[in-house]
Design a protein around this motif. Structure first.
Motif, PDB file in Angstrom:
ATOM      1  N   HIS B 174       0.819  -1.220   0.000  1.00 26.47           N
ATOM      2  CA  HIS B 174       0.000   0.000   0.000  1.00 26.47           C
ATOM      3  C   HIS B 174       0.851   1.266   0.000  1.00 26.47           C
ATOM      4  CE1 HIS B 174      -3.666   2.213   1.984  1.00 26.47           C
ATOM      5  NE2 HIS B 174      -3.068   2.957   1.101  1.00 26.47           N
ATOM      6  N   GLY B 175       2.146   1.130  -0.028  1.00 24.59           N
ATOM      7  CA  GLY B 175       2.996   2.306  -0.145  1.00 24.59           C
ATOM      8  C   GLY B 175       3.530   2.869   1.150  1.00 24.59           C
ATOM      9  N   MET B 176       3.974   4.115   1.090  1.00 31.19           N
ATOM     10  CA  MET B 176       4.778   4.716   2.150  1.00 31.19           C
ATOM     11  C   MET B 176       4.167   6.004   2.697  1.00 31.19           C
ATOM     12  SD  MET B 176       7.311   7.308   2.644  1.00 31.19           S
ATOM     13  CE  MET B 176       8.140   7.681   1.087  1.00 31.19           C
ATOM     14  N   TYR B 177       4.375   6.241   3.995  1.00 33.83           N
ATOM     15  CA  TYR B 177       3.984   7.483   4.643  1.00 33.83           C
ATOM     16  C   TYR B 177       5.218   8.128   5.251  1.00 33.83           C
ATOM     17  CZ  TYR B 177      -1.124   6.910   4.544  1.00 33.83           C
ATOM     18  OH  TYR B 177      -2.420   6.810   4.141  1.00 33.83           O
ATOM     19  N   THR B 178       5.359   9.422   5.031  1.00 30.31           N
ATOM     20  CA  THR B 178       6.393  10.170   5.726  1.00 30.31           C
ATOM     21  C   THR B 178       5.814  11.540   6.050  1.00 30.31           C
ATOM     22  OG1 THR B 178       8.721  10.849   5.734  1.00 30.31           O
ATOM     23  CG2 THR B 178       7.517  11.070   3.641  1.00 30.31           C
ATOM     24  N   TRP B 179       6.573  12.370   6.753  1.00 27.46           N
ATOM     25  CA  TRP B 179       6.048  13.657   7.239  1.00 27.46           C
ATOM     26  C   TRP B 179       7.214  14.606   7.481  1.00 27.46           C
ATOM     27  CZ3 TRP B 179       5.611   8.843   9.396  1.00 27.46           C
ATOM     28  CH2 TRP B 179       6.521   8.534  10.404  1.00 27.46           C
ATOM     29  N   GLY B 180       6.879  15.825   7.877  1.00 23.20           N
ATOM     30  CA  GLY B 180       7.919  16.791   8.172  1.00 23.20           C
ATOM     31  C   GLY B 180       7.357  17.948   8.976  1.00 23.20           C
ATOM     32  N   GLU B 181       8.258  18.715   9.568  1.00 29.37           N
ATOM     33  CA  GLU B 181       7.820  19.905  10.315  1.00 29.37           C
ATOM     34  C   GLU B 181       7.149  20.863   9.335  1.00 29.37           C
ATOM     35  OE1 GLU B 181      11.442  21.346  12.034  1.00 29.37           O
ATOM     36  OE2 GLU B 181      11.892  19.355  12.871  1.00 29.37           O
ATOM     37  N   THR B 182       7.689  20.887   8.111  1.00 30.95           N
ATOM     38  CA  THR B 182       7.125  21.721   7.065  1.00 30.95           C
ATOM     39  C   THR B 182       6.832  20.844   5.842  1.00 30.95           C
ATOM     40  OG1 THR B 182       9.281  22.113   6.063  1.00 30.95           O
ATOM     41  CG2 THR B 182       8.597  23.653   7.790  1.00 30.95           C
ATOM     42  N   LEU B 183       6.080  21.396   4.912  1.00 32.04           N
ATOM     43  CA  LEU B 183       5.761  20.660   3.697  1.00 32.04           C
ATOM     44  C   LEU B 183       7.041  20.377   2.898  1.00 32.04           C
ATOM     45  CD1 LEU B 183       3.625  19.452   1.879  1.00 32.04           C
ATOM     46  CD2 LEU B 183       3.105  21.739   1.007  1.00 32.04           C
ATOM     47  N   SER B 184       7.936  21.354   2.860  1.00 31.49           N
ATOM     48  CA  SER B 184       9.198  21.164   2.132  1.00 31.49           C
ATOM     49  C   SER B 184      10.009  20.017   2.727  1.00 31.49           C
ATOM     50  CB  SER B 184      10.031  22.456   2.181  1.00 31.49           C
ATOM     51  OG  SER B 184       9.321  23.522   1.618  1.00 31.49           O
ATOM     52  N   GLN B 185      10.014  19.950   4.040  1.00 31.07           N
ATOM     53  CA  GLN B 185      10.776  18.876   4.683  1.00 31.07           C
ATOM     54  C   GLN B 185      10.123  17.523   4.377  1.00 31.07           C
ATOM     55  OE1 GLN B 185      11.157  17.550   9.159  1.00 31.07           O
ATOM     56  NE2 GLN B 185      12.226  19.501   8.905  1.00 31.07           N
ATOM     57  N   ALA B 186       8.799  17.503   4.355  1.00 28.83           N
ATOM     58  CA  ALA B 186       8.090  16.257   4.057  1.00 28.83           C
ATOM     59  C   ALA B 186       8.385  15.804   2.624  1.00 28.83           C
ATOM     60  CB  ALA B 186       6.591  16.453   4.255  1.00 28.83           C
ATOM     61  N   VAL B 187       8.455  16.753   1.691  1.00 27.06           N
ATOM     62  CA  VAL B 187       8.779  16.419   0.300  1.00 27.06           C
ATOM     63  C   VAL B 187      10.183  15.827   0.230  1.00 27.06           C
ATOM     64  CG1 VAL B 187       9.283  17.387  -1.987  1.00 27.06           C
ATOM     65  CG2 VAL B 187       7.248  18.125  -0.732  1.00 27.06           C
ATOM     66  N   ARG B 188      11.100  16.454   0.945  1.00 25.41           N
ATOM     67  CA  ARG B 188      12.482  15.949   0.953  1.00 25.41           C
ATOM     68  C   ARG B 188      12.499  14.525   1.502  1.00 25.41           C
ATOM     69  NH1 ARG B 188      15.416  19.133   4.783  1.00 25.41           N
ATOM     70  NH2 ARG B 188      15.805  17.285   6.073  1.00 25.41           N
ATOM     71  N   HIS B 189      11.741  14.281   2.568  1.00 26.00           N
ATOM     72  CA  HIS B 189      11.705  12.940   3.156  1.00 26.00           C
ATOM     73  C   HIS B 189      11.154  11.915   2.170  1.00 26.00           C
ATOM     74  CE1 HIS B 189      11.957  14.351   7.639  1.00 26.00           C
ATOM     75  NE2 HIS B 189      13.109  14.428   7.002  1.00 26.00           N
ATOM     76  N   VAL B 190      10.156  12.299   1.400  1.00 17.55           N
ATOM     77  CA  VAL B 190       9.622  11.379   0.394  1.00 17.55           C
ATOM     78  C   VAL B 190      10.732  10.975  -0.575  1.00 17.55           C
ATOM     79  CG1 VAL B 190       8.160  11.200  -1.664  1.00 17.55           C
ATOM     80  CG2 VAL B 190       7.214  12.117   0.463  1.00 17.55           C
ATOM     81  N   GLU B 191      11.450  11.963  -1.085  1.00 20.04           N
ATOM     82  CA  GLU B 191      12.479  11.660  -2.085  1.00 20.04           C
ATOM     83  C   GLU B 191      13.614  10.833  -1.498  1.00 20.04           C
ATOM     84  OE1 GLU B 191      13.578  14.873  -4.627  1.00 20.04           O
ATOM     85  OE2 GLU B 191      11.518  15.600  -4.771  1.00 20.04           O
ATOM     86  N   ILE B 192      13.982  11.146  -0.269  1.00 22.46           N
ATOM     87  CA  ILE B 192      15.056  10.395   0.402  1.00 22.46           C
ATOM     88  C   ILE B 192      14.631   8.939   0.629  1.00 22.46           C
ATOM     89  CG2 ILE B 192      16.357  10.161   2.554  1.00 22.46           C
ATOM     90  CD1 ILE B 192      17.215  12.559   0.874  1.00 22.46           C
ATOM     91  N   VAL B 193      13.452   8.769   1.205  1.00 13.88           N
ATOM     92  CA  VAL B 193      12.996   7.411   1.534  1.00 13.88           C
ATOM     93  C   VAL B 193      12.758   6.590   0.260  1.00 13.88           C
ATOM     94  CG1 VAL B 193      11.179   6.049   2.640  1.00 13.88           C
ATOM     95  CG2 VAL B 193      12.045   8.122   3.760  1.00 13.88           C
ATOM     96  N   GLU B 194      12.176   7.207  -0.756  1.00 12.02           N
ATOM     97  CA  GLU B 194      11.951   6.464  -2.005  1.00 12.02           C
ATOM     98  C   GLU B 194      13.280   6.022  -2.616  1.00 12.02           C
ATOM     99  OE1 GLU B 194       9.336   5.224  -3.180  1.00 12.02           O
ATOM    100  OE2 GLU B 194       7.647   6.334  -2.352  1.00 12.02           O
ATOM    101  N   PHE B 195      14.282   6.899  -2.554  1.00 15.50           N
ATOM    102  CA  PHE B 195      15.598   6.530  -3.074  1.00 15.50           C
ATOM    103  C   PHE B 195      16.173   5.362  -2.275  1.00 15.50           C
ATOM    104  CE2 PHE B 195      20.202   6.592  -3.062  1.00 15.50           C
ATOM    105  CZ  PHE B 195      20.533   6.802  -4.387  1.00 15.50           C
ATOM    106  N   LEU B 196      16.088   5.465  -0.955  1.00 15.28           N
ATOM    107  CA  LEU B 196      16.655   4.422  -0.090  1.00 15.28           C
ATOM    108  C   LEU B 196      15.947   3.084  -0.299  1.00 15.28           C
ATOM    109  CD1 LEU B 196      17.118   6.554   3.128  1.00 15.28           C
ATOM    110  CD2 LEU B 196      18.960   5.551   1.732  1.00 15.28           C
ATOM    111  N   LEU B 197      14.633   3.126  -0.462  1.00 14.58           N
ATOM    112  CA  LEU B 197      13.895   1.878  -0.657  1.00 14.58           C
ATOM    113  C   LEU B 197      14.317   1.209  -1.965  1.00 14.58           C
ATOM    114  CD1 LEU B 197      10.311   2.966   0.491  1.00 14.58           C
ATOM    115  CD2 LEU B 197      11.923   1.481   1.723  1.00 14.58           C
TER     116      LEU B 197
END
Lengths: 211, 211, 211, 211
Positions: B174-197
């Motif tokens: 069903h995919g992945m959930y991530t978050w951040g203090e700000t929307l920009s941080q959450a976007v960065r986390h998406v890209e980081i985690v997707e790369f790592l996966l």
């Protein structure tokens, strides 16, 4: 009165560019149709040999139940026009989309012996009309490819009757067909099914190897 | 006063187009939320069944702590709205992003038995808030998928408490959930985690095969 | 006189968007630099934590031989600024580009034991400055990743001296560095090396599996 | 009278951007030509060392049967200009396109021992000029790469004579050549052949492994 091809072309061109960017309609592969009248049946369908990433109103013709061009007088419908008619009649669909992706091509060959493949347990299945849970088991029929369109249309008809719940089917080494009540729903089904096929292909055998 | 959905929509639409281009939100998958008020809690969240590549202000609703729509009167929030609320409350996040990528789908299934997977030794880990070295060991919990959102929200809550350091979690197939203090941080986390996966998937088992 | 960051930013932003589209600088990974003065040495380099797909003049700072910011007074250079200085000095490069792609990350881990990998027999090798035949054997050194930039800079220095012919090197699980007399040549080297790494990875072990 | 390079450049630039987006002409790889006169033979061909994603009229030169530049006085044609001339003469082609993709590079190496590979049973084969059924068997010759263009041109000439039905050939670890009566047909052939090569590579050995 002829359908407003320019309006339809604008939407199909948008879809064509989107699918083209994903590599689902390389060369002049793939074909799209939209029901413009039910009785008598009239479909607006992409012409044969058109690059889906560069669709214009000139690349669309209107056909009847027999897949004969009714408008304009000239023009050649997609060779698979008959299949679109079968799907529209068997499913009461408002739009039919055929993509020719890598994963549908590979899986249609890998699973031909089983005459189809089952997809189960994926949340993405909920994107298919009427499916409410990832526990749904979707059977995707696979038909042998055939250059005899009458014969192939018969096979498609039989498969749609036999597999009443199916939202899509594959032609061996020829890609995928799906449909929807509306064009938007058909587009969603394309994206859902293409995702599921890649997931199945990459998981069951690594998506790259088989016996 | 209702939040300025047009402004939020502009940013979410930009993110939606970006993720869509990478194939992370095919069909109408994925959902995004932003905290617009802390006390009482108000989230601007994408509506259900919206294509993330074509977001507009109409595709966003405001919900409260109970995931009930508070603005506009009409509209249906994403089915997973409850999970967003849990994450915001457990992590004090300002934005939550859910993607539905190929690699997160495959890994969430492959590692379900271990209830998660560890990612270690990658420089990219430093892109996760608070991580200062590639020697960091990130544990990404995996939860069984569930259509009962109350029950699933409870599982998410428990996982976030149990794995205090986690920057993301997966739902099986069903995919992945991530978050951040700000929307920009959450976007960065998406890209980081997707790369790592993808890196983990391609390295540990070739990203394509398993027992 | 400070360099014209707006002009440099326009070119680097173009490169950033291009690399971002290929997935080579996800999150805020990757960093780019251009020599703006030789004596004393001045580099225009991307700031730390900037998304390479959205570069502006504000995302660039000028540093000296010690990687200290000389213009503007504020701003934080990329954490790897010291490595850029080492490369510029050891190779007399006019531009240095660091990408963080999937294939460079995977190969840098797979070949760490050999402290590098050889690429031989590919026509694409001719895209590397000074290489005239596909029969060329390119050795790409791989260094252990390290958060101590002084120590890592020393390792980079030693590798560049030891492997005089190298056009690029990898940091373990941290991506690839290459350079050029000009920024255009450095961009070409990125594309050539990234292509070669994928080809090697997919051929030697299927690009997905290893012991 | 010199050909209208600006018009040709507009079309080749469009093709270049399209192929570049698919990763088929990374670095400055790939080259394109169009016949502008039959008797005496004149080809408009991309210059050497030009990025195909950024083609302009300045990046094109006119050459004769001996691959010598006839217009403008200056400029350097692609190193493989001689091969384009051979193809035009042996096939009466109106356009020749050389791409340097990942899959053509991998397959050209994997199948070198057999001096080519057979592609059979794919509907996509019908996109090749003159092919009417998926049951067609297409033989794609593979030649050893060579920096001696005269010698390589001789090999290409021999292969085109020997394999009269071939629509394309591969150079070992150097990519693919195809052609068409028109530039549009040549573009279609590129997309068809690239699709087929990926399908073959992913199916026969998983596209990633071999002995």
């Amino acid at each position: 009165m002829p359908p407003d091809f320019s309006t339809i072309a604008v939407r199909l061109a948008e879809i064509g560019r989107r699918f083209d960017a994903r590599g689902w309609v390389l060369g002049t592969s793939g074909n799209f149709s939209v029901v413009v009248n039910r009785e008598p049946l009239r479909l607006a369908i992409t012409s044969s040999g058109i690059s889906k990433g560069e669709l214009t109103a000139d690349g669309i013709v209107e056909i009847d139940r027999a897949a004969q061009v009714t408008f304009p007088g000239t023009g050649q419908p997609s060779a698979e026009a008959r299949l679109h008619v079968e799907i529209v009649q068997a499913r009461g669909a408002g739009a039919v989309l055929h993509t020719h992706s890598m994963w549908s091509t590979l899986l249609s060959d890998r699973h031909i012996a089983g005459r189809g493949l089952a997809v189960e347990g994926y949340e993405m299945l909920k994107g298919l009309q009427g499916v409410a849970t990832h526990e749904h088991r979707e059977w995707i029929p696979i038909l042998e490819n055939d250059q005899d369109m009458e014969r192939l249309a018969g096979q498609v008809h039989a498969a749609l009757i036999e597999c009443r719940g199916a939202h899509a089917f594959l032609l061996r080494r020829h890609g995928m067909y799906t449909w929807g009540e509306t064009l938007s729903q058909a587009v969603r089904h394309v994206e859902i099914v293409e995702f599921l096929l890649e997931a199945v292909a990459r998981s069951e055998r690594g998506g790259t190897t088989w016996p």
